[in-house]
Scaffold this active site. Structure first.
Site, short mmCIF file in Angstrom:
data_model
loop_
_atom_site.label_atom_id
_atom_site.label_comp_id
_atom_site.label_asym_id
_atom_site.label_seq_id
_atom_site.Cartn_x
_atom_site.Cartn_y
_atom_site.Cartn_z
N ASN A 125 -2.18 -2.81 13.22
CA ASN A 125 -3.64 -2.64 13.19
C ASN A 125 -4.09 -1.40 13.96
O ASN A 125 -4.94 -0.63 13.48
CB ASN A 125 -4.33 -3.89 13.75
CG ASN A 125 -4.07 -5.11 12.88
OD1 ASN A 125 -3.50 -4.98 11.80
ND2 ASN A 125 -4.47 -6.28 13.35
N GLU A 136 -20.08 22.55 -14.95
CA GLU A 136 -20.56 21.20 -15.23
C GLU A 136 -19.72 20.17 -14.46
O GLU A 136 -20.24 19.18 -13.94
CB GLU A 136 -20.50 20.92 -16.74
CG GLU A 136 -21.48 21.77 -17.53
CD GLU A 136 -21.09 21.92 -19.00
OE1 GLU A 136 -20.68 20.93 -19.61
OE2 GLU A 136 -21.18 23.06 -19.51
N LYS A 154 -18.78 29.40 -29.23
CA LYS A 154 -19.20 28.84 -27.95
C LYS A 154 -18.40 29.38 -26.77
O LYS A 154 -17.22 29.67 -26.86
CB LYS A 154 -19.11 27.31 -27.95
CG LYS A 154 -20.12 26.62 -28.82
CD LYS A 154 -21.57 26.92 -28.44
CE LYS A 154 -21.99 26.30 -27.13
NZ LYS A 154 -22.03 24.84 -27.21
N SER A 189 -15.38 25.51 -27.88
CA SER A 189 -15.82 24.30 -28.56
C SER A 189 -14.84 24.00 -29.69
O SER A 189 -14.24 24.91 -30.27
CB SER A 189 -17.22 24.51 -29.12
OG SER A 189 -17.44 23.71 -30.27
N TYR A 238 -9.36 -7.19 12.17
CA TYR A 238 -8.70 -6.51 11.05
C TYR A 238 -8.62 -7.45 9.85
O TYR A 238 -8.29 -8.63 10.00
CB TYR A 238 -7.28 -6.05 11.43
CG TYR A 238 -6.57 -5.48 10.22
CD1 TYR A 238 -6.78 -4.16 9.85
CD2 TYR A 238 -5.77 -6.28 9.40
CE1 TYR A 238 -6.18 -3.64 8.70
CE2 TYR A 238 -5.17 -5.77 8.26
CZ TYR A 238 -5.39 -4.45 7.91
OH TYR A 238 -4.82 -3.95 6.77
N ASN A 265 -18.47 27.99 -23.10
CA ASN A 265 -19.10 26.93 -22.30
C ASN A 265 -18.70 27.00 -20.82
O ASN A 265 -17.56 27.33 -20.51
CB ASN A 265 -18.73 25.55 -22.86
CG ASN A 265 -19.34 25.30 -24.22
OD1 ASN A 265 -20.40 25.84 -24.53
ND2 ASN A 265 -18.66 24.50 -25.03
N HIS A 287 -39.58 23.93 -9.38
CA HIS A 287 -39.84 23.11 -10.58
C HIS A 287 -39.27 23.79 -11.83
O HIS A 287 -39.77 23.55 -12.92
CB HIS A 287 -41.33 22.84 -10.76
CG HIS A 287 -42.01 22.36 -9.51
ND1 HIS A 287 -42.12 21.03 -9.17
CD2 HIS A 287 -42.59 23.06 -8.49
CE1 HIS A 287 -42.75 20.93 -8.01
NE2 HIS A 287 -43.05 22.14 -7.57
N SER A 321 0.81 -1.22 0.00
CA SER A 321 0.00 0.00 0.00
C SER A 321 0.84 1.27 0.00
O SER A 321 0.30 2.37 -0.07
CB SER A 321 -0.94 0.00 1.21
OG SER A 321 -0.21 -0.18 2.41
#
Ligand code: ARG
Length: 504
Positions: A156, A333, A326, A320, A360, A328, A202, A69
């Site tokens: 542990n 997003e 464009k 774009s 563990y 954007n 809405h 790890s």
């Protein structure tokens, strides 16, 4: 952000690499900069000898690659050194180790720290994880005493302690970054003082509201998220050993105190097996990411030609590949898209523990790539949100035009409330205003343009005095109750937040 968390970026994402033995090594992929591994089990290396005394030979490379790890848990070096120093001091104070041994250990740990700080620490391929890497290097530096550090400790309880220390530090760093975004929201609100836009339900225009009130809603949401990030673990697992405690007369209160925990965890099995603190931290991160994703969603709408409430600066806009015109809002997003990674971490961590017998298991090692990826993603999102807010330009005229558009009937609720004040029940008033809206829509006009006869036909009370309530300013000014959107309320809240954020 604290530099230790930033500097030690984890790959988090488990890159599946295939090694020479043909085995998949899900967690030891891209970040593993160590020398190439031999394709077959080999003789034991020095570091391996720390763990493999009962085995005849070296570890199979496929198992080593999966088991190792260090590529992702190296970022716990600071926590591991702090935990080790606290443990060493406690071993000295309780007389389990001699004062001389402890002094050498602490000096050695300081040297190891300096190597990490300067980027001089050399990882060995057979260092299984950060804990073994630190212990191996410590022993190289201080000799025999290095081998005594692990008295009354197991990896542990060590890893559980390191992780909880990391959770606290990471929470504090993210909370600071949340503060920056809150400041950005308040500054944006101040820059568009008095701007009014439709409040939507809405995604239909509902009522007028101050832009500042809308932005302060995010400040409040982020405040709740921030407090969640700061909740932090309270109990210290150190001293739980492998899971049943230790036969040495250790002082768990001393280590818990030194490491900033409220108390030692009361049950040793719980201490090494439970990753609930990690789940709670992931949940706090997910809540924060979710808030940012909603801010992103608002920014995307506001930047559209249809809304036009906001214009993003060039540096935080994207182009774009085919449509030269464009502009954007990709960053906004991505505030939505990246949140998915963070949210998914909660279920990843729950799934890691679901059905796991108590004790563990190596499964739990996978908590770290999950947490680190979520942390890095959220840190990135916060920086992105700050960048976008700092270069966002509100368009108050467009907001106002949407409010004043007679077809939106944003003041219908005001008329209903006005009728209630004149004695109607709210339901009767609701019906009467419904009739007014229908009549206006049929004629293609707003409520203000209806003639008195039509008004009276909807309800006799409407024949007179209706115009006095058809005012956006009056509607706003009336919302004075706690939490409301009246300008005086919003200004008070803005000042409160300015003070709160300046105090930090
Ligand atoms: N690298 C391990 C982890 O992250 C450390 C604990 C190892 N303990 C063990 N019993 N093998 O979980």
């Amino acid at each position: 952000m604290s530099t230790e968390h930033e500097a030690s970026a984890s790959t988090g994402a488990a890159s599946a690499s295939t090694d020479a033995a043909g085995a998949s090594a899900p967690s030891a992929g891209a970040a593993n900069t160590g020398p190439a591994k031999p394709a077959t089990p080999s003789a034991k290396h020095a570091a391996e000898a720390l763990l493999r005394g009962r085995f005849a030979g070296g570890i199979h490379p496929a198992l080593h690659a999966a088991n190792r790890s260090l590529p992702f848990d190296r970022r716990l070096w600071d926590e591991d050194l702090r935990g080790s120093a606290a443990h060493a001091r406690m071993l000295g104070a309780t007389g389990i180790l001699s004062a001389e041994s402890v002094a050498r250990l602490l000096e050695g740990l300081d040297q190891v720290r300096a190597e990490f700080v300067d980027g001089r620490f050399v990882e060995h391929d057979d260092d299984e994880d950060i804990h073994m890497a630190v212990e191996r290097r410590l022993t190289e530096i201080v000799g025999e005493d290095g081998k005594r550090l692990h008295t009354a400790r197991s990896r542990n309880d060590q890893v559980a302690t390191d992780l909880r220390l990391w959770l606290r530090g990471a929470g504090e760093a993210l909370a600071d970054a949340v503060r920056v975004v809150q400041r950005g929201l308040v500054n944006l609100a101040l820059s568009a003082d008095g701007a009014v836009l439709p409040y939507y339900t809405h995604l239909q225009r509902a009522q007028p509201v101050l832009f500042g009130h809308h932005l302060l809603a995010y400040v409040e949401m982020l405040e709740q998220d921030r407090l969640g990030l700061l909740a932090g673990p309270r109990e210290c697992p150190l001293g739980a050993g492998a899971g049943t405690g230790t036969s040495f007369a250790i002082d768990r209160h001393a280590t818990a105190r030194e490491l900033g925990f409220e108390r030692p965890s009361p049950n040793s099995m719980e201490a090494v097996s439970n990753r609930r603190d990690a789940v709670m931290f992931a949940t706090a991160m997910a809540c924060t990411a979710t808030t940012l994703s909603r801010l992103g969603a608002d920014l995307v709408l506001w930047c559209s030609r249809e809304f036009g409430f906001l214009r993003l600066g060039d540096a935080v806009s994207t182009g774009s590949s085919i449509m030269p015109q464009k502009r954007n809002p990709d960053g906004a997003e991505l505030l939505r898209g990246l949140a998915v990674r963070v949210d998914g971490t909660v279920s990843r961590l729950l799934e890691l523990q679901r059905g796991l017998p108590l004790g563990y298991f190596k499964d739990l090692q996978e908590d770290k790539p999950a947490l680190f990826d979520a942390h890095d993603t959220l840190a990135h999102m916060l920086a992105l949100a700050d960048a976008m807010l700092s270069d966002a330009h509100p368009q108050p005229e467009r907001m106002r035009a949407a409010v004043d558009d007679p077809a939106g009937f944003l003041l219908a609720t005001e008329v209903a409330d006005w009728l209630v004040r004149r004695g109607l029940s709210f339901r009767e008033a609701h019906e009467a205003v419904g009739a007014l809206v229908r009549a206006a829509e049929e004629r293609g006009v707003g409520l203000a343009d209806l003639d008195n006869a039509t008004r009276a036909a909807c309800h006799p009370i409407c024949a007179e005095g209706l115009d006095e309530v058809l005012s956006v300013e009056a509607a706003l000014a009336s919302r004075t109750a706690v939490g409301g959107s009246a300008p005086e309320r919003v200004n008070t809240e803005l000042s409160r937040w300015q003070q709160e954020l300046a105090a930090d």
